[in-house]
Design an enzyme around this catalytic site. Structure first.
Site, PDB file in Angstrom:
ATOM      1  N   ASP A 152      45.222  96.319  34.412  1.00 28.42           N
ATOM      2  CA  ASP A 152      44.662  95.738  33.185  1.00 28.42           C
ATOM      3  C   ASP A 152      45.792  95.782  32.153  1.00 28.42           C
ATOM      4  O   ASP A 152      46.077  96.833  31.583  1.00 28.42           O
ATOM      5  CB  ASP A 152      43.462  96.586  32.752  1.00 28.42           C
TER       6      ASP A 152
ATOM      7  N   THR B 118      43.523  90.682  28.138  1.00 29.41           N
ATOM      8  CA  THR B 118      42.997  89.915  27.016  1.00 29.41           C
ATOM      9  C   THR B 118      44.115  88.972  26.597  1.00 29.41           C
ATOM     10  O   THR B 118      45.261  89.103  27.038  1.00 29.41           O
ATOM     11  CB  THR B 118      42.605  90.807  25.821  1.00 29.41           C
TER      12      THR B 118
ATOM     13  N   LYS C  37      46.202  90.167  22.117  1.00 32.83           N
ATOM     14  CA  LYS C  37      46.970  91.314  21.629  1.00 32.83           C
ATOM     15  C   LYS C  37      48.438  90.897  21.531  1.00 32.83           C
ATOM     16  O   LYS C  37      48.757  90.016  20.753  1.00 32.83           O
ATOM     17  CB  LYS C  37      46.734  92.519  22.544  1.00 32.83           C
TER      18      LYS C  37
HETATM   19  N1  DSN Z   1      39.801  97.503  21.471  1.00 33.34           N
HETATM   20  C1  DSN Z   1      41.010  97.373  22.253  1.00 33.34           C
HETATM   21  C2  DSN Z   1      42.071  98.260  21.746  1.00 33.34           C
HETATM   22  O1  DSN Z   1      42.123  98.433  20.564  1.00 33.34           O
HETATM   23  O2  DSN Z   1      42.854  98.783  22.518  1.00 33.34           O
HETATM   24  C3  DSN Z   1      40.787  97.570  23.683  1.00 33.34           C
HETATM   25  O3  DSN Z   1      39.498  97.363  24.040  1.00 33.34           O
END
Ligand code: DSN
Length: 412
Positions: free
Chosen positions: A198, A224, A227
């Site tokens: 992940d 995701t 990020k």
């Molecule tokens: N909420 C994300 C983070 O801040 O790492 C991961 O789910």
């Protein structure tokens, strides 16, 4: 149809968005999982593609009128494949947790064993935290970092031999070290386990060629897109061709309904941005900035968990500073620095008031901030933490931070 603008029709929502815009413009965003998307990504995200239902996959949908939707989704898939060297990509997961859940359910049966990292050692909720539904469905065995603060691959091998997991899971949300995917793969091969990474936090650093890439090696890689990858809020699953059908069926119809194609179009735009040569420069600067923060904070006697950072984030144990993670987060917020309180390995405190804070550099780097700004920011972090109860110190730092942010405008 209501043809008024948002400002004309709904001043409540409009003014809240404007306040949030000001907060983002005037503050230092240091939550490592956050970033700022480009105007082009925002434009795709706010497009009329939100109007369309398109259950199914490219060329094989349950609804009519999907010819352009197919073009969008195919572009997103092609660009992601190019970016990561993936055999198969599913761009429909709505976010990281759904991507992980769909991946587990694609290849595992209830009761199967998964070897994943403990949350307080840098893992993620969806990697087996007892508060999640998945922890009731699967048998998660959780590994930890060792006394030196790193993943001990020999210990991991022993655990794999003992527990014979169906799946070995790596990839973390607070661990700041590089991962040797070849060793993990050799451990998994020995016990005939599948491999899953992940890479949500570090996807942009992998795409930018700055960190090891598990995609060519592992069975499944989830991420995701919002990020370090700097796209819209969303998820994605990459896998070997042999798992493609199972993954696709698991995402839809197994777990989700209609894909959010406006979001998928914005993913495609972000992937195109990440394919440009300057994205490599961006990814490198994220890591350089994190390293400068590490150096500056170490000089000021801060405890960096896991020894150092090899990526975009730092997990800091504040126990020696006489302040909890919660107190630090509140004080930093008042001064205009956004971080998140975070558990540290084997934290004696609670998740809502833990011993540490987690901070990172992707969003600051998007603004164009570099080494000199990191040195200044480390000094501010220290001042705020040392004087966390002194409102006038916090107000003074906030004024200086607004002045710095005005030199690095975001959307204005
Ligand atoms: N909420 C994300 C983070 O801040 O790492 C991961 O789910």
């Amino acid at each position: 149809m209501n043809r008024q603008t948002l400002a004309q029709f709904d001043s409540d929502i409009f003014s809240i968005i404007e306040k949030e815009r000001k907060r983002q413009e005037e503050g230092l965003e240091m939550i490592p999982s956050e970033n700022f998307v480009s105007p082009a990504v925002l434009e795709a995200l706010g497009s009329i593609l939100t109007n369309k239902y398109s259950e199914g996959y490219v060329g094989n949908r349950y609804y009519g009128g999907c010819e352009f939707i197919d073009n969008v989704e195919q572009l997103a898939i092609d660009r992601a494949r190019q970016l990561f060297g993936a055999e198969h990509v599913n761009v429909q997961p709505l976010s990281g947790a759904p991507a992980n859940i769909a991946a587990y359910l694609a290849v595992l049966k209830p009761g199967d064993t998964i070897l994943g990292m403990d949350l307080s050692h840098g893992g993620h909720l969806t990697h087996g935290s007892p508060v999640t539904h998945m922890a009731n469905l699967f048998n998660f065995i959780r590994y930890k970092t060792n006394a030196q603060g790193v993943i001990d691959y020999d210990e991991l091998r022993d655990m794999a031999r003992r527990h014979k997991p169906k799946l070995v899971l790596v990839g973390y949300s607070a661990y700041s070290r590089e991962i040797d995917y070849h060793i993990i793969k050799s451990i998994a091969d020995e016990t005939e386990s599948m491999t899953m990474a992940d890479v949500a936090h570090i996807a942009g650093l992998i795409a930018g060629g700055q960190m090891n890439n598990p995609v060519p090696l592992f069975d499944i890689v989830t991420t995701t897109t919002h990020k370090t990858l700097r796209g819209p809020r969303g998820g994605m699953i990459m896998c070997k061709e042999k798992w493609a059908k199972q993954i696709d069926k698991s995402v839809f119809p197994g777990f989700q309904g209609g894909p959010h194609e406006h979001n998928i179009s914005a993913k495609a735009v972000a992937f195109k941005e990440a394919l440009q040569p300057d994205f490599k420069v961006y990814a490198k600067q994220i890591m350089t900035n994190a390293k400068i923060l590490e150096e500056e904070l170490k000089k000021r006697d801060y405890t960096i968990c896991f020894g150092q950072t090899d990526n975009h984030l730092l997990l800091i144990n504040l126990a020696n500073k006489g302040v909890t993670g919660k107190e630090a987060q509140i004080a930093l917020d008042k001064a205009g620095i956004t971080v998140n309180k975070n558990m540290v390995p084997d934290d004696p405190r609670s998740p809502m008031n833990p011993s540490g804070i987690r901070l990172g550099t992707p969003a600051l780097t998007t603004r164009g901030m570099k080494e000199a700004e990191m040195r200044q920011i480390a000094a501010w972090l220290d001042t705020v933490i040392a004087h966390h109860a002194n409102e006038s110190v916090l107000a003074g730092v906030k004024k200086d931070i607004i002045a710095l942010c005005q030199k690095y405008p975001l959307y204005v």
